[in-house]
Motif scaffolding. Structure first.
Motif, PDB file in Angstrom:
ATOM      1  N   ALA A   1       0.858  -1.177   0.000  1.00  0.00           N
ATOM      2  CA  ALA A   1       0.000   0.000   0.000  1.00  0.00           C
ATOM      3  C   ALA A   1       0.897   1.231   0.000  1.00  0.00           C
ATOM      4  CB  ALA A   1      -0.911  -0.005   1.224  1.00  0.00           C
ATOM      5  N   SER A   2       0.297   2.396  -0.222  1.00  0.00           N
ATOM      6  CA  SER A   2       1.084   3.621  -0.238  1.00  0.00           C
ATOM      7  C   SER A   2       1.623   3.968   1.144  1.00  0.00           C
ATOM      8  CB  SER A   2       0.233   4.778  -0.764  1.00  0.00           C
ATOM      9  OG  SER A   2      -0.904   4.970   0.077  1.00  0.00           O
ATOM     10  N   ASN A   3       0.984   3.454   2.191  1.00  0.00           N
ATOM     11  CA  ASN A   3       1.407   3.781   3.558  1.00  0.00           C
ATOM     12  C   ASN A   3       1.756   2.526   4.372  1.00  0.00           C
ATOM     13  OD1 ASN A   3      -1.243   2.893   3.693  1.00  0.00           O
ATOM     14  ND2 ASN A   3      -1.842   4.317   5.320  1.00  0.00           N
ATOM     15  N   GLY A   4       2.193   1.466   3.662  1.00  0.00           N
ATOM     16  CA  GLY A   4       2.616   0.277   4.401  1.00  0.00           C
ATOM     17  C   GLY A   4       2.425  -0.997   3.620  1.00  0.00           C
ATOM     18  N   ILE A   5       2.142  -2.053   4.352  1.00  0.00           N
ATOM     19  CA  ILE A   5       2.038  -3.382   3.743  1.00  0.00           C
ATOM     20  C   ILE A   5       1.000  -4.204   4.499  1.00  0.00           C
ATOM     21  CG2 ILE A   5       3.837  -4.480   5.189  1.00  0.00           C
ATOM     22  CD1 ILE A   5       4.855  -5.818   2.557  1.00  0.00           C
ATOM     23  N   VAL A   6       0.322  -5.084   3.765  1.00  0.00           N
ATOM     24  CA  VAL A   6      -0.727  -5.918   4.337  1.00  0.00           C
ATOM     25  C   VAL A   6      -0.377  -7.388   4.124  1.00  0.00           C
ATOM     26  CG1 VAL A   6      -3.171  -6.592   4.187  1.00  0.00           C
ATOM     27  CG2 VAL A   6      -2.520  -4.182   3.951  1.00  0.00           C
ATOM     28  N   HIS A   7      -0.565  -8.186   5.188  1.00  0.00           N
ATOM     29  CA  HIS A   7      -0.460  -9.635   5.091  1.00  0.00           C
ATOM     30  C   HIS A   7      -1.813 -10.212   5.508  1.00  0.00           C
ATOM     31  CE1 HIS A   7       3.880  -9.078   4.807  1.00  0.00           C
ATOM     32  NE2 HIS A   7       3.862  -8.423   5.968  1.00  0.00           N
ATOM     33  N   VAL A   8      -2.435 -10.991   4.646  1.00  0.00           N
ATOM     34  CA  VAL A   8      -3.738 -11.580   4.966  1.00  0.00           C
ATOM     35  C   VAL A   8      -3.526 -12.807   5.846  1.00  0.00           C
ATOM     36  CG1 VAL A   8      -5.858 -12.575   4.018  1.00  0.00           C
ATOM     37  CG2 VAL A   8      -4.657 -10.756   2.773  1.00  0.00           C
TER      38      VAL A   8
END
Length: 338
Positions: free
Chosen positions: A167-174
């Protein structure tokens, strides 16, 4: 002449097309730039609608749309639905208490100030990070991660199924399970370094330590401060007696006293709360002595009730919802003469 005329017409058409293309390119250049995809946008884009609804219901959307960076472990819709069903919570009709609870659970999935990739987690193998969830006295809750059987697992309960959605402001792990607020027992059972401690706590003839150390904060005798011996510490204890091949060989009453000698009740004593010469009383009844600093750069060292000295705290401040854990290198022994 016909050939020249034909070529001229083709050239005219080519120039016209080129001109239109150039105008089209200019128009594209004049279009506003695409909006950045924040953590919240990524959640919606990846059909994590239950998470998005929970963020909205707890007024956290603006938080995860801010600059960050954030690392977010995002539960699937099924995972969040299961959590809400088990907790008997309706997002559309929450009480003030339920809003606080769900908000803190959501914060337990958020690490602020860092973009942590799956490569980072796998490379480290295991460890602890601090989430935005509030533990005892508002201290940030810890999160244990380890790479086991080809997957990254969080607090022994939730597995990363899709990693590194940027993401523009970080990262996602499902993840496949909601990471509920951890107790002392959560970390003891999740961290393989404490497997011998868990075996001792659950040995035949022992009090129900698991139930006691799972009590919610605010219920006597919480909060707890636990000095947790690592596996090598318990092995050294067994090696000290030729008749002890496992914790089952230790006299039951003696083992109970030994285990209780590692627990301070009604206190969440973090490393910053330690002072040189302090002498807290353990659940077993004997006092231990804390001295600062520890050896080899460790934050503190302990003298146990039996007078054994220089026992280092080798990892500090694993914060749970009902207390804090400090890992120690040696099993603490009470004064058996009293």
């Amino acid at each position: 002449m016909k050939i020249i005329s034909k070529n001229f017409k083709l050239l005219t058409v080519f120039l016209l097309v080129l001109g239109l293309t150039a105008c089209s390119d200019d128009d594209d250049n004049n279009l506003p730039p695409a909006e950045p995809m924040t953590i919240v946008d990524v959640a919606i884009e990846n059909n994590l609608t239950s998470l998005a609804a929970a963020l909205e219901a707890t007024d956290l959307v603006s938080t995860l749309q801010s600059e960050g960076p954030f690392t977010v472990f995002a539960p699937t819709n099924d995972a969040f639905s299961d959590f809400l069903t088990e907790a008997n919570i309706d997002l559309s009709n929450m009480t003030a208490t339920e809003i606080v609870t769900v908000r803190n659970v959501l914060f337990n999935h958020v690490i602020a100030g860092a973009t942590i990739t799956s490569t980072d987690l796998i490379g480290a193998g295991s460890g602890y990070v601090s989430t935005e969830a509030a533990g005892v006295a508002g201290n940030n809750m810890s999160l244990f991660y380890n790479f086991t059987e080809g997957s990254v697992v969080l607090n022994g309960m939730s597995t990363v199924t899709t990693a590194d959605v940027t993401a523009s402001n970080g990262i996602v792990h499902v993840v496949d399970e909601v990471i509920t607020l951890p107790s002392i027992v959560t970390f003891a059972t999740a961290d393989p370094n404490f497997s011998n401690l868990v075996a001792a706590l659950t040995a035949d003839g022992q009090p129900d330590f698991v139930t006691t150390l799972s009590l919610p904060n605010g219920v006597t005798p919480t909060p707890f401060t636990v000095f947790a011996p690592v596996n090598t510490a318990f092995q050294a204890l067994l090696d000290s007696n030729d008749n002890w091949n496992s914790v089952a060989d230790i006299d039951s009453d003696l083992l109970t006293n030994v285990l209780q000698h590692h627990v301070i009740t009604e206190a969440n004593v973090r490393s910053e709360d330690l002072s040189d010469g302090m002498m807290p009383t353990t659940l077993e009844g004997d006092m231990i002595t804390i001295n600062l600093p520890g050896n080899d750069g460790n934050p503190a060292k302990i003298t146990d009730g039996a007078g054994n000295t220089d026992i280092d705290i080798i990892a500090a401040d694993v914060q749970a919802i009902n207390g804090v854990i400090h890992a120690v290198e040696t099993v603490l022994l009470p004064d058996t003469t009293n």
